[in-house]
Design an enzyme around this catalytic site. Sequence first.
Site, PDB file in Angstrom:
ATOM      1  N   GLY A  11       0.825  -1.213   0.000  1.00 43.58           N
ATOM      2  CA  GLY A  11       0.000   0.000   0.000  1.00 43.58           C
ATOM      3  C   GLY A  11       0.852   1.253   0.000  1.00 43.58           C
ATOM      4  O   GLY A  11       1.656   1.471   0.900  1.00 43.58           O
ATOM      5  N   GLU A 170     -18.738  17.945   1.936  1.00 39.95           N
ATOM      6  CA  GLU A 170     -17.951  18.575   0.872  1.00 39.95           C
ATOM      7  C   GLU A 170     -18.626  18.383  -0.490  1.00 39.95           C
ATOM      8  O   GLU A 170     -18.721  19.321  -1.288  1.00 39.95           O
ATOM      9  CB  GLU A 170     -16.533  17.994   0.863  1.00 39.95           C
TER      10      GLU A 170
HETATM   11  C1  LIG Z   1     -13.242  10.668  -0.330  1.00 38.49           C
HETATM   12  C2  LIG Z   1     -12.337  10.695   0.869  1.00 38.49           C
HETATM   13  C3  LIG Z   1     -12.103  11.898   1.513  1.00 38.49           C
HETATM   14  C4  LIG Z   1     -11.257  11.962   2.616  1.00 38.49           C
HETATM   15  N1  LIG Z   1     -11.025  13.152   3.214  1.00 38.49           N
HETATM   16  C5  LIG Z   1     -10.146  13.231   4.224  1.00 38.49           C
HETATM   17  C6  LIG Z   1      -9.794  14.479   4.793  1.00 38.49           C
HETATM   18  O1  LIG Z   1     -10.327  15.524   4.386  1.00 38.49           O
HETATM   19  N2  LIG Z   1      -8.869  14.505   5.789  1.00 38.49           N
HETATM   20  C7  LIG Z   1      -8.270  13.365   6.237  1.00 38.49           C
HETATM   21  O2  LIG Z   1      -7.404  13.432   7.108  1.00 38.49           O
HETATM   22  N3  LIG Z   1      -8.588  12.159   5.734  1.00 38.49           N
HETATM   23  C8  LIG Z   1      -9.507  12.056   4.739  1.00 38.49           C
HETATM   24  N4  LIG Z   1      -9.816  10.848   4.210  1.00 38.49           N
HETATM   25  C9  LIG Z   1      -9.279   9.641   4.836  1.00 38.49           C
HETATM   26  C10 LIG Z   1      -7.839   9.355   4.424  1.00 38.49           C
HETATM   27  O3  LIG Z   1      -7.713   9.483   3.030  1.00 38.49           O
HETATM   28  C11 LIG Z   1      -7.469   7.961   4.901  1.00 38.49           C
HETATM   29  O4  LIG Z   1      -7.613   7.915   6.293  1.00 38.49           O
HETATM   30  C12 LIG Z   1      -6.045   7.611   4.527  1.00 38.49           C
HETATM   31  O5  LIG Z   1      -5.916   7.573   3.122  1.00 38.49           O
HETATM   32  C13 LIG Z   1      -5.634   6.267   5.106  1.00 38.49           C
HETATM   33  O6  LIG Z   1      -4.339   5.979   4.708  1.00 38.49           O
HETATM   34  P1  LIG Z   1      -3.883   4.479   4.472  1.00 38.49           P
HETATM   35  O7  LIG Z   1      -2.439   4.532   4.142  1.00 38.49           O
HETATM   36  O8  LIG Z   1      -4.324   3.637   5.609  1.00 38.49           O
HETATM   37  O9  LIG Z   1      -4.729   3.973   3.227  1.00 38.49           O
HETATM   38  P2  LIG Z   1      -4.857   4.588   1.769  1.00 38.49           P
HETATM   39  O10 LIG Z   1      -4.345   5.973   1.712  1.00 38.49           O
HETATM   40  O11 LIG Z   1      -6.251   4.320   1.354  1.00 38.49           O
HETATM   41  O12 LIG Z   1      -3.871   3.703   0.906  1.00 38.49           O
HETATM   42  C14 LIG Z   1      -4.096   2.347   0.677  1.00 38.49           C
HETATM   43  C15 LIG Z   1      -3.244   1.945  -0.515  1.00 38.49           C
HETATM   44  O13 LIG Z   1      -3.222   0.522  -0.587  1.00 38.49           O
HETATM   45  C16 LIG Z   1      -3.409   0.108  -1.924  1.00 38.49           C
HETATM   46  N5  LIG Z   1      -3.999  -1.229  -1.856  1.00 38.49           N
HETATM   47  C17 LIG Z   1      -5.189  -1.557  -1.300  1.00 38.49           C
HETATM   48  N6  LIG Z   1      -5.359  -2.897  -1.351  1.00 38.49           N
HETATM   49  C18 LIG Z   1      -4.257  -3.402  -1.954  1.00 38.49           C
HETATM   50  C19 LIG Z   1      -3.827  -4.718  -2.286  1.00 38.49           C
HETATM   51  N7  LIG Z   1      -4.585  -5.793  -1.989  1.00 38.49           N
HETATM   52  N8  LIG Z   1      -2.632  -4.884  -2.902  1.00 38.49           N
HETATM   53  C20 LIG Z   1      -1.861  -3.806  -3.201  1.00 38.49           C
HETATM   54  N9  LIG Z   1      -2.215  -2.535  -2.915  1.00 38.49           N
HETATM   55  C21 LIG Z   1      -3.386  -2.342  -2.287  1.00 38.49           C
HETATM   56  C22 LIG Z   1      -4.311   1.173  -2.518  1.00 38.49           C
HETATM   57  O14 LIG Z   1      -4.175   1.216  -3.932  1.00 38.49           O
HETATM   58  C23 LIG Z   1      -3.795   2.437  -1.840  1.00 38.49           C
HETATM   59  O15 LIG Z   1      -2.775   3.049  -2.576  1.00 38.49           O
HETATM   60  C24 LIG Z   1     -10.662  10.765   3.108  1.00 38.49           C
HETATM   61  C25 LIG Z   1     -10.905   9.553   2.455  1.00 38.49           C
HETATM   62  C26 LIG Z   1     -11.730   9.519   1.342  1.00 38.49           C
HETATM   63  C27 LIG Z   1     -11.983   8.209   0.645  1.00 38.49           C
END
Ligand SMILES: Cc1cc2nc3c(=O)[nH]c(=O)nc-3n(C[C@H](O)[C@H](O)[C@H](O)COP(=O)(O)OP(=O)(O)OC[C@H]3O[C@@H](n4cnc5c(N)ncnc54)[C@H](O)[C@@H]3O)c2cc1C
Length: 428
Positions: A11, A170
Amino acid sequence: MPDAHHVVIIGGGFGGLSAAIGLKRAPVRVTLIDRCNYHLFQPLLYQVATGALSPANIASPLRNILKRQRNTRVLLGEATTIDAKNHRVILSDGEVAYDTLIVATGSSHQYFGHDEWGKFAPGLKTVEDATSMRRRILLAFEAAEREQDPEKLQAWLTFVIVGAGATGAELAGALAEIARDTLRHDFRTIDPSKSRILLVEGTDRVLPSYPPSLSASAQHMLGRLGVVVRTGAMVTEIQKHSVTIREGDRSEEIPTRTILWAAGVLASPLGRMLAESTGAPVDKAGRLIVEPDLSIAGHPEILVIGDLANFSHQTGQPLPGVAQPAIQQGKYVARLVQHRLKGTPAKRFHYFDKGNLATIGRGAAIADLNWVRISGLPAWLLWIFIHLLYIVEFQNRLLILLQWGWLYLSWDRSARLITGENPLPLDL
Ligand SMILES: Cc1cc2nc3c(=O)[nH]c(=O)nc-3n(C[C@H](O)[C@H](O)[C@H](O)COP(=O)(O)OP(=O)(O)OC[C@H]3O[C@@H](n4cnc5c(N)ncnc54)[C@H](O)[C@@H]3O)c2cc1C
């Protein structure tokens, strides 16, 4: 360093990318695996869905971000499961062995047991989701321009957003601005400003994770834009041409052709796979319950971060599913790996809450910075500043600033493209 300790990160979102960057100078080999070749800035996805920004403005190729980081390679691949016993990540088309595994595959939306609603009420998580939402919104106005039947016309010009968290609020605000300002002079038969924009929320206020006073300000700002907020309203049915909501004992079917889903979060399916392979516990949302150092019970070599992790050791409650915990956890696990290699003790993870921001529209936002709460123009300016700060690439920062400047001066949303399959004939 072919024999160096191998850290595999699944990820390249907020958590995985900050872990990779944190390991830049560590004596390790890093492999970052993602099913997309880019890092996506999800907080601005709603701006792609509403035609203010193009997808490339909010996504940066992972290879480009990490091109100068010599100890790191990027692999395009989808992890399907983890063979924890043999320390291997199983991909849909191969496998990769690890010494330390960092899992950061995030979360997605859920329909609370009604997956069939997804066809009619798309959610917002990926670039594809955003462009398909944009297509639906723009096609609704196109169809309305050609519609003869007044009832059907009303349905085309009714937009229902389910869930009044940050994304829902939003989206509702941006849609109201499109209808009232951006499209004001674009049509000859319809008046887009007559559109009905409904924001439906199950709890008793919008932005329920914010203090009540800020929720009230946000609701006031939404009202000023013409958004009708329905709180305490549960969605009970979604069909192609309608959504049914229940408020207390009263049920109402609202004819609409555009329903946008901004409710419910479910952890990435890899969480459950990992739980099966290791016996680690998961919570109701499918998040892995992690130890104070973000490892999973019985497997110190597997670290889980971001939206996929349930870390409850600080307040007794899981941390919110937003970018800051993911970024801070990514940095923490990078330090943890280095402590372990040196044999020095590491502190447990501690989250520093910098506060939360949500925007409603031009000059309208709320900010809860823990020590001060602000709303309106100052919160909006802060929102712009913080978002630009966290955009990964300088080029995108500049492009977004230019686009926002143009939008501010002209009300024009230049990315108003209906893309994908040819939509004709229109479903009138
Ligand atoms: C529409 C929206 C608006 C948001 N607005 C805000 C905001 O205003 N402020 C804020 O703080 N947070 C916001 N968030 C929340 C924030 O984006 C998430 O909390 C954050 O992205 C989490 O980070 P992460 O690294 O856990 O996962 P993510 O950033 O979601 O990254 C996960 C990654 O894993 C990859 N992946 C998934 N499954 C697999 C797999 N099986 N194999 C390989 N790769 C994989 C995906 O492609 C992705 O690149 C928002 C989320 C969304 C969807």
